[in-house]
Write an enzyme that holds these catalytic residues in place. Structure first.
Site, PDB file in Angstrom:
ATOM      1  N   PRO A  65      40.073  42.895  42.265  1.00  0.00           N
ATOM      2  CA  PRO A  65      41.052  41.828  42.449  1.00  0.00           C
ATOM      3  C   PRO A  65      41.255  41.111  41.112  1.00  0.00           C
ATOM      4  CG  PRO A  65      39.168  41.575  43.949  1.00  0.00           C
ATOM      5  CD  PRO A  65      38.860  42.683  43.017  1.00  0.00           C
ATOM      6  N   HIS A  66      42.487  40.836  40.771  1.00  0.00           N
ATOM      7  CA  HIS A  66      42.758  40.218  39.479  1.00  0.00           C
ATOM      8  C   HIS A  66      43.973  39.300  39.584  1.00  0.00           C
ATOM      9  CE1 HIS A  66      44.917  44.039  39.733  1.00  0.00           C
ATOM     10  NE2 HIS A  66      45.870  43.458  39.023  1.00  0.00           N
ATOM     11  N   ALA A  67      44.022  38.360  38.662  1.00  0.00           N
ATOM     12  CA  ALA A  67      45.132  37.410  38.646  1.00  0.00           C
ATOM     13  C   ALA A  67      45.206  36.762  37.275  1.00  0.00           C
ATOM     14  CB  ALA A  67      44.932  36.343  39.716  1.00  0.00           C
TER      15      ALA A  67
END
Length: 146
Positions: A65-67
């Site tokens: 998960p990345h942002a």
């Protein structure tokens, strides 16, 4: 850039329990927020919104998960090994038990965007994944990945 530039030993969790993807992402966002000195509301919505675009489950029981966060100054990683794998809508349909959260500054330069490729390349290795799954504690988990 190396994974050790992204991930400190304090940001490695083992035997994390979560009943679903959303709760896991919220829990990991809260931990990341504490490490970064941010409010959970400055992290969680960005991770959840990115996940709505498509699963970050890359296969082999791994999710990244990345942002991109407006309040972040440098790339940040948080890694968790789950006690029990959970459904993550991964590309291969497998449940996920290794999660590497990657947060990047919103104004990330190309070099910082390479962090995602670095993490993905590392975690695609079946040997690395096997060693991560055999790790007995957080320091062991950290030493495998860095």
């Amino acid at each position: 850039m190396k994974i050790s530039d992204l991930l400190s030993p304090a940001d490695v969790l083992i035997d994390v329990r979560a009943s679903n993807k959303r709760l896991l992402l919220q829990e990991l966002a809260a931990k990341a927020a504490v490490s970064l000195g941010l409010g959970v509301d400055q992290v969680a919505p960005y991770l959840l919104k990115r996940e709505e675009l498509g699963s970050t489950g890359i296969g082999g029981g791994v999710a990244i998960p990345h942002a991109r966060l407006p309040d972040l100054q440098r790339p940040f990683g948080l890694m968790a090994k789950l006690k029990v794998p959970i459904e993550f809508d991964a590309i291969d349909g497998q449940a996920v038990d290794i999660v590497f959260v990657l947060l990047l500054p919103a104004n990330a330069e190309n070099g910082q965007l390479g962090a995602l490729a670095l993490v993905a390349r590392t975690l695609r290795s079946s040997e690395i994944r096997d060693r991560l799954r055999r790790a007995k504690d957080a320091s062991g988990l950290h030493s495998v990945i860095v």
